[in-house]
Design an enzyme around this catalytic site. Structure first.
Site, PDB file in Angstrom:
ATOM      1  CG  ASN A  19      -5.230  -4.311   8.316  1.00  0.00           C
ATOM      2  OD1 ASN A  19      -4.198  -4.181   7.699  1.00  0.00           O
ATOM      3  ND2 ASN A  19      -6.350  -3.695   7.966  1.00  0.00           N
ATOM      4  CD  GLU A  20      -5.175  -0.146   7.252  1.00  0.00           C
ATOM      5  OE1 GLU A  20      -6.319   0.341   7.192  1.00  0.00           O
ATOM      6  OE2 GLU A  20      -4.469  -0.336   6.256  1.00  0.00           O
ATOM      7  CG  ASN A  21      -8.298  -2.843  14.239  1.00  0.00           C
ATOM      8  OD1 ASN A  21      -8.657  -2.531  13.111  1.00  0.00           O
ATOM      9  ND2 ASN A  21      -8.536  -4.033  14.747  1.00  0.00           N
ATOM     10  CB  SER A  68       0.453  -4.098  10.731  1.00  0.00           C
ATOM     11  OG  SER A  68       0.957  -3.589   9.522  1.00  0.00           O
TER      12      SER A  68
END
Length: 478
Positions: A430-432, A476
């Site tokens: 998530n968002e990394n 994502s």
């Protein structure tokens, strides 16, 4: 069943407890549970979800705790060939002893652990102890020792520990850094022959005929005349049954069986059709004795991720049973930061609410956990597709430090979840990736690995090996 024990919990160092906390230690504990839920139940702390009480309970996550279990063992149990301690969830940095002998240390709340303990047990009274070190203290120690990896959530160092990132607090919830036995723990006794791994691949053709290929690993080679594996596929509702048997010959530990399921009904996302489910039972028999057995839920459907080129660049859509699906999705955070307060009924209520709102996909967010079996069972039955993040969120992760644990945890959970028809996709983080590209992490890291190897190599390789055919995306957004 859970270990039938009398559990207590206490601080390792009584002097580390604030002076205004008046308790006679140890106190009775519940397992599964956590230090926070035990202290709440005994009235030691106020509800951390009210007013500023969250600030008053931070000391709990900053000190070490010891859980003690006193339990009895029968002579009959010790006569079995195998006795194992099976812990489905240890939160997180733990050292375990049985009757004064060290048996294990752990540092990953996302894994199941299994230890042979038959030689350490004795008839009658036994004592099991778990010392939990503070994840807050250890994560900060590792950051100071190994160097800085940035985190977008309050700059907390959670990326150094394989524990739910939201334990350090998030924009949606409090900082409640828990410790305890958060999923069932039991003693499992039986034969040396057991079902170490069962992989069931349900397939359906264009004429709606189904088959299930079942790969079985017994862990140890069969002896004597071999052992029998009995399989039964039962359609819920109609009760139709297909039975199969095969022999695992002496000297072999693995076999593959294909079940012809005949004409089957397709599983569909909510709003597009029904959710027919099938129960697969696999049992290992020696003569008429059942040595081990498991049950798995199956559904017949096809799913693909369409990422083909289009006039805007690249498509991103799910194709279920040959039909492109318009996704109406929501993001699922842990329903309670104190995870053991969530049960099957609560999952069902929340997920049923989603269906009534028209939702057909639930994304299990990477700052939380791999959810419980009850969650995925409800999604199977309600027709909610599941987007499953691996638990990496809003941070750069030190690859070398975590690689062994990441491989073990991912393999464990891929095996556990792969038969669920609701599971639509695995997602690496998530968002990394976004953080590395757009939030200045690349400059801060100065070339240090930040987790990319997990997302583009380690995790997709494990998915390909253990859950072939299931869509995977590295992150994502990506």
């Amino acid at each position: 069943p859970d270990l039938d024990a009398r559990w207590t919990v206490a601080p390792v160092d009584l002097s580390s407890v604030p002076g205004d906390v008046a308790v006679v230690w140890p106190i009775e504990a519940e397992v599964p549970g956590s230090v926070h839920t035990d202290l709440l139940r005994h009235g030691v702390i106020a509800d951390p979800f009210i007013d500023s009480n969250e600030l008053d309970v931070q000391w709990i996550g900053e000190i070490d705790w010891i859980y003690t279990a006193d339990f009895d063992v029968s002579v009959e149990m010790l006569a079995r060939h195998r006795v194992e301690l099976v812990a489905q969830g240890i939160d997180t940095l733990a050292s375990m002893t049985l009757n004064g002998v060290s048996i294990a240390t752990t540092e990953n709340m996302h894994r199941t652990y299994r230890y042979g303990v038959r030689e350490l047990l004795r008839p009658g009274a036994n004592r099991f102890e778990i010392v939990f070190r503070s994840s807050i203290v250890e994560a900060e120690r590792r950051r100071q020792a190994l160097g800085y990896w940035p985190s977008a959530s309050f700059d907390e160092p959670y990326a150094h520990i394989r524990k739910m990132a939201a334990s350090w607090g998030w924009d949606w919830g409090p900082k409640l850094n828990t410790a305890g036995v958060w999923r069932p723990l039991c003693l499992e006794a039986g034969s040396m022959t057991r079902l170490v791994d069962v992989r069931a691949d349900a397939r359906i053709d264009d004429c709606d005929r189904g088959e299930v290929e079942v790969s079985i690993d017994l862990g140890v080679a069969a002896e004597g005349g071999g052992v029998t594996v009995a399989l039964s596929l039962v359609a819920r509702g109609s009760g139709n049954v297909v039975d199969r048997e095969c022999l695992v010959p002496s000297g072999s530990s693995m076999t593959t069986v294909t079940i012809d399921a005949g004409s089957v009904d397709r599983w569909w996302p909510a709003g597009l059709g029904g959710q027919p489910l099938y129960d697969l039972r696999v049992a290992v028999l020696d003569g008429g004795t059942v040595l081990d057995e498991i049950e798995q839920v199956l559904g017949f459907r096809t799913i693909e991720l369409n990422e083909s080129a289009d006039d805007l660049g690249q498509a991103f859509s799910f194709v279920v049973n040959g039909h492109e699906i318009f996704v109406r999705g929501v993001n699922w955070i842990p329903d309670d930061p104190l995870l053991t307060r969530i049960g099957a009924a609560r999952y069902r209520t929340r997920l049923n609410d989603a269906v009534e709102l028209g939702v057909n996909l639930v994304r299990v967010w990477g700052g939380g956990i791999y959810e419980s079996d009850d969650f995925y069972a409800a999604c199977d039955e309600l027709g909610l597709m599941v987007w499953q993040d691996f638990p990496f969120a809003c941070a750069a992760y030190p690859e070398e430090e975590l690689m062994t644990e990441v491989i073990a945890e991912a393999a464990d959970n891929i095996r556990r979840l792969r038969t669920h028809p609701s599971l639509a996709i695995w997602n690496g983080n998530n968002e990394n990736t976004w953080g590395h590209v757009d939030w200045g992490w690349e400059e801060q890291l100065g070339g240090k690995p930040w987790g990319e190897r997990f997302y583009v190599d380690t995790l997709p390789r494990l998915v390909s090996e253990l859950d072939p055919g299931r869509p995977y995306t590295p992150g994502s957004p990506s």
